[in-house]
Design an enzyme around this catalytic site. Structure first.
Site, PDB file in Angstrom:
ATOM      1  N   HIS A  23      50.050  52.817  38.335  1.00 22.91           N
ATOM      2  CA  HIS A  23      49.751  51.457  36.874  1.00 22.91           C
ATOM      3  C   HIS A  23      50.814  51.384  35.436  1.00 22.91           C
ATOM      4  CE1 HIS A  23      46.278  50.413  39.408  1.00 22.91           C
ATOM      5  NE2 HIS A  23      46.695  49.734  40.084  1.00 22.91           N
ATOM      6  N   LYS A  47      34.461  39.638  44.176  1.00 21.67           N
ATOM      7  CA  LYS A  47      35.090  41.471  44.783  1.00 21.67           C
ATOM      8  C   LYS A  47      33.783  41.823  43.732  1.00 21.67           C
ATOM      9  CE  LYS A  47      39.392  42.482  46.001  1.00 21.67           C
ATOM     10  NZ  LYS A  47      40.011  43.547  45.218  1.00 21.67           N
ATOM     11  N   ARG A  96      54.338  51.308  46.968  1.00 23.47           N
ATOM     12  CA  ARG A  96      53.862  52.713  46.717  1.00 23.47           C
ATOM     13  C   ARG A  96      54.709  53.303  47.953  1.00 23.47           C
ATOM     14  NH1 ARG A  96      47.969  51.718  45.871  1.00 23.47           N
ATOM     15  NH2 ARG A  96      48.224  50.362  47.782  1.00 23.47           N
ATOM     16  N   SER A 134      43.260  53.151  43.412  1.00 19.95           N
ATOM     17  CA  SER A 134      41.886  52.765  42.119  1.00 19.95           C
ATOM     18  C   SER A 134      40.864  53.345  43.225  1.00 19.95           C
ATOM     19  CB  SER A 134      41.961  51.526  41.710  1.00 19.95           C
ATOM     20  OG  SER A 134      42.940  50.957  40.920  1.00 19.95           O
TER      21      SER A 134
HETATM   22  O1  PNS Z   1      45.545  44.497  42.635  1.00 17.36           O
HETATM   23  P1  PNS Z   1      45.479  43.468  43.816  1.00 17.36           P
HETATM   24  O2  PNS Z   1      43.965  42.975  44.312  1.00 17.36           O
HETATM   25  O3  PNS Z   1      46.386  44.476  44.762  1.00 17.36           O
HETATM   26  O4  PNS Z   1      45.723  42.049  42.823  1.00 17.36           O
HETATM   27  C1  PNS Z   1      46.084  41.178  43.958  1.00 17.36           C
HETATM   28  C2  PNS Z   1      46.453  40.134  43.293  1.00 17.36           C
HETATM   29  C3  PNS Z   1      45.634  39.426  41.969  1.00 17.36           C
HETATM   30  C4  PNS Z   1      47.341  39.952  42.224  1.00 17.36           C
HETATM   31  C5  PNS Z   1      46.761  38.561  43.420  1.00 17.36           C
HETATM   32  O5  PNS Z   1      45.131  38.610  44.365  1.00 17.36           O
HETATM   33  C6  PNS Z   1      46.445  37.317  43.264  1.00 17.36           C
HETATM   34  O6  PNS Z   1      47.498  37.196  42.602  1.00 17.36           O
HETATM   35  N1  PNS Z   1      45.281  36.332  42.983  1.00 17.36           N
HETATM   36  C7  PNS Z   1      45.065  35.244  42.565  1.00 17.36           C
HETATM   37  C8  PNS Z   1      44.643  33.733  43.065  1.00 17.36           C
HETATM   38  C9  PNS Z   1      47.072  34.118  44.060  1.00 17.36           C
HETATM   39  O7  PNS Z   1      47.395  33.645  43.272  1.00 17.36           O
HETATM   40  N2  PNS Z   1      46.820  33.902  44.749  1.00 17.36           N
HETATM   41  C10 PNS Z   1      47.753  33.853  46.261  1.00 17.36           C
HETATM   42  C11 PNS Z   1      48.656  34.745  46.387  1.00 17.36           C
HETATM   43  S1  PNS Z   1      50.293  34.929  47.406  1.00 17.36           S
END
Ligand code: PNS
Length: 169
Positions: A23, A47, A96, A134
Site C-alpha cells: 500500500h 467485516k 498486483r 494484508s
Molecule cells: O481493500 P479492499 O477491501 O479491496 O477495498 C475495497 C473497497 C473499499 C475499495 C470497495 O469495497 C469500495 O469501494 N467500497 C465502497 C462501497 C462502494 O462504492 N461499492 C461499489 C464499488 S464498485
C-alpha cells in the site's frame, strides 16, 4: 482534471487492515502523480477487522506524517460519492497480479457507470510486493513467521502488541 483550487486529487480507497508496504508503495507512486492522494479507509460494519478503523487511520497518518501530499480519511457509503465530495477526479487502486484484474475491472467499470467523470487509475507496485496482502501478512505473523520489510515498522510493532494482547486474553 483539477478541483476548484486547481489541485489534482486522487482517492486511494481500501480496508487497510493493516497498511502494508505494498500500500505504501502505491501511495508514494500516487503522490508523484497527483497534488494530493487521500487514503480513504472504508467504514465497513460487516467485516471484523484486527484493527479498529481509528487504529488503522492513526497508523497510516503516522507513516505519512512527513508527506504533505498524503491525507488519511475515513469514508462510508458509495466510493464515487465520497470522491465527488472530496473534489477528486481519480480513484487509485493497486494491481498486483492478473488475479486482481477481474475484481478491479468490475469495480472500475461500475464506478465509471455511477460517475463517468471519475477515472480509475490502476498502478502496479514494486515486484517485491506482488504477492503481499494484508490478509497474508496477518496470517504469517500470527503463526510466528517474519513479515519484517513487508509492513511499515510501526505496523509490525502494533501487530506484536495486538498478538500479545490476544495471547494474554
Ligand atoms: O481493500 P479492499 O477491501 O479491496 O477495498 C475495497 C473497497 C473499499 C475499495 C470497495 O469495497 C469500495 O469501494 N467500497 C465502497 C462501497 C462502494 O462504492 N461499492 C461499489 C464499488 S464498485
Amino acid at each position: 482534471m483539477a478541483n476548484e483550487r486547481n489541485e489534482r486529487i486522487a482517492v486511494y480507497p481500501g480496508t487497510f487492515d493493516p497498511l502494508t508496504n505494498g500500500h505504501v508503495d502505491i501511495i508514494q507512486r500516487g503522490a508523484g502523480l497527483f497534488d494530493r492522494i487521500v487514503v480513504a479507509i472504508l467504514v465497513n460494519p460487516d467485516k471484523s477487522p484486527l484493527f479498529t478503523i481509528e487504529e488503522r487511520a492513526e497508523m497510516a497518518r503516522e507513516v505519512f506524517a512527513d508527506e504533505p501530499r498524503v491525507e488519511v480519511d475515513l469514508f462510508e457509503g458509495l466510493l464515487v460519492e465520497y470522491a465527488r465530495q472530496r473534489g477528486a477526479h481519480a480513484i487509485v487502486r493497486g494491481l498486483r497480479a492478473v488475479s486482481d484484474f477481474e475484481f478491479e475491472m468490475q469495480m472500475a467499470l461500475m464506478n465509471r457507470r455511477l460517475s463517468p467523470d471519475i477515472e480509475t487509475v490502476l498502478m502496479m507496485p514494486a515486484e517485491s510486493y506482488t504477492y503481499l496482502s494484508s490478509r497474508l501478512a496477518k496470517e504469517v505473523f500470527s503463526l510466528g513467521g517474519s513479515i519484517h520489510g513487508l509492513v511499515p515498522d510501526l505496523v509490525e510493532q502494533r501487530l506484536t502488541e495486538r498478538l500479545r494482547e490476544h495471547n494474554d486474553a
